[in-house]
Enzyme design. Structure first.
Site, PDB file in Angstrom:
ATOM      1  N   GLU A   1      -5.197   0.320   0.591  1.00 32.88           N
ATOM      2  CA  GLU A   1      -4.968  -1.112   0.760  1.00 32.88           C
ATOM      3  C   GLU A   1      -5.250  -1.853  -0.564  1.00 32.88           C
ATOM      4  O   GLU A   1      -5.857  -1.279  -1.476  1.00 32.88           O
ATOM      5  CB  GLU A   1      -5.907  -1.637   1.856  1.00 32.88           C
ATOM      6  CG  GLU A   1      -5.726  -0.953   3.204  1.00 32.88           C
ATOM      7  CD  GLU A   1      -4.436  -1.350   3.933  1.00 32.88           C
ATOM      8  OE1 GLU A   1      -3.428  -1.658   3.266  1.00 32.88           O
ATOM      9  OE2 GLU A   1      -4.445  -1.341   5.174  1.00 32.88           O
TER      10      GLU A   1
ATOM     11  N   HIS B   1       0.819  -1.221   0.000  1.00 33.97           N
ATOM     12  CA  HIS B   1       0.000   0.000   0.000  1.00 33.97           C
ATOM     13  C   HIS B   1       0.852   1.271   0.000  1.00 33.97           C
ATOM     14  O   HIS B   1       1.986   1.264   0.476  1.00 33.97           O
ATOM     15  CB  HIS B   1      -1.002   0.011   1.174  1.00 33.97           C
ATOM     16  CG  HIS B   1      -0.424   0.208   2.534  1.00 33.97           C
ATOM     17  ND1 HIS B   1      -1.071  -0.212   3.678  1.00 33.97           N
ATOM     18  CD2 HIS B   1       0.734   0.797   2.972  1.00 33.97           C
ATOM     19  CE1 HIS B   1      -0.355   0.112   4.745  1.00 33.97           C
ATOM     20  NE2 HIS B   1       0.749   0.716   4.345  1.00 33.97           N
TER      21      HIS B   1
HETATM   22  P1  PGA Z   1       6.393   1.905   8.098  1.00 33.35           P
HETATM   23  O1  PGA Z   1       4.983   2.018   7.360  1.00 33.35           O
HETATM   24  O2  PGA Z   1       7.204   3.062   7.618  1.00 33.35           O
HETATM   25  O3  PGA Z   1       6.084   2.038   9.574  1.00 33.35           O
HETATM   26  O4  PGA Z   1       6.963   0.579   7.727  1.00 33.35           O
HETATM   27  C1  PGA Z   1       4.969   2.219   5.980  1.00 33.35           C
HETATM   28  C2  PGA Z   1       3.560   2.277   5.445  1.00 33.35           C
HETATM   29  O5  PGA Z   1       2.688   1.555   5.944  1.00 33.35           O
HETATM   30  O6  PGA Z   1       3.323   3.045   4.491  1.00 33.35           O
END
Ligand code: PGA
Length: 260
Positions: A143, A138
């Site tokens: 999503e 995503h």
């Molecule tokens: P994260 O999340 O940087 O905490 O891995 C990334 C995202 O879900 O876009």
């Protein structure tokens, strides 16, 4: 898409921060698209350092954040309002009225989302958007199966995203189930995009986004259709790319390319 691979997270963060600083130095009233999560923290720390050294000024900058959890008050430690304030806004000089973050507590989500979209346009559009990528591919909270032309709206989070983000909450059941997020279509209108990914847990999502088909199952793959996207990766995040030699070849030969 330009794929830039760095030995370590710190180096990747410095390079991305320098790119953002270059945009701001060329256009002091630029509109910045901001992301939350653990990935962009290094970029924010580097931008704060550049600001403290007097190498970048934010006094005319406007910002738009990608998303926010529904139902968390802005004072909640895991709200993205709180994250942005603590990790970035309180360390730089962006006028508070220029900061935009989706509301997770509005009484009218539809009206809020329409206003957010209009406000981005009124401010001239996003000059450079910072993105992370979820382990499910995503971007923002778009999503799998999100329309690739979606706009700012309410989304139900995928189970994988809730599990991934549970590490930030006391109990897994505290992770909100809904979020308000810019759409893929909104993000695609940004003039430039920088997607950051680090760690082996992102290697599959990165490979699918860069080298797989354009599909709403991996919303980051829509960036293949964007005219100016750079993927900033560390070695583990780049681990499953098949065209790795070509990306290195391009970077090696870049300094000698004809100037346009
Ligand atoms: P994260 O999340 O940087 O905490 O891995 C990334 C995202 O879900 O876009």
């Amino acid at each position: 898409m330009e794929v830039c691979i760095y030995r370590a997270y710190e180096e990747m963060s410095r390079a991305a921060a320098q790119l953002v600083a270059d945009v701001l130095n060329a256009k002091p009233n630029a509109v910045l698209g901001m992301a939350t999560g653990s990935t962009p923290l290094g970029v924010y720390q580097e931008l704060v350092k550049l600001h403290q050294k007097g190498e970048v000024d934010f006094s005319h900058v406007t910002t738009f954040n990608l998303d926010e959890y529904v139902g968390l008050p802005i004072t909640h430690e895991q709200s993205y309002h709180h994250f942005m304030h603590e990790n970035f806004f309180r360390h730089v000089n962006i006028p508070p009225q220029n900061i935009h973050i989706p509301s997770g507590t509005t009484t009218n989500y539809r009206a809020f989302c329409e206003w957010y979209e209009k406000r981005i346009v009124e401010c001239g559009g996003i000059d450079i958007q910072i993105l992370g990528i979820g382990s499910d591919g995503h971007i923002a909270f778009n999503e799998p199966t999100s329309s690739l032309s979606s706009r700012t709206r309410l989304k139900t989070l995928a189970k994988q995203t809730i599990d991934d983000n549970a590490r930030f909450f006391d109990k897994p059941e505290d992770v909100p189930i809904y979020a308000i997020t810019m759409g893929v279509g909104t993000i695609m209108e940004s003039k430039r995009i920088v997607l950051l990914a680090n760690g082996a847990k992102k290697d599959q999502a990165v490979a699918a986004a860069v080298e797989g088909p354009v599909t709403s199952m991996i919303t980051a793959s829509a960036l293949q259709m964007h005219p100016s996207t750079k993927m900033f990766l560390d070695e583990p995040a780049a681990g499953k790319l098949k065209m790795r030699e070509y990306y290195d070849w391009i970077q090696y030969h870049k300094p000698g390319a004809p100037r346009v």
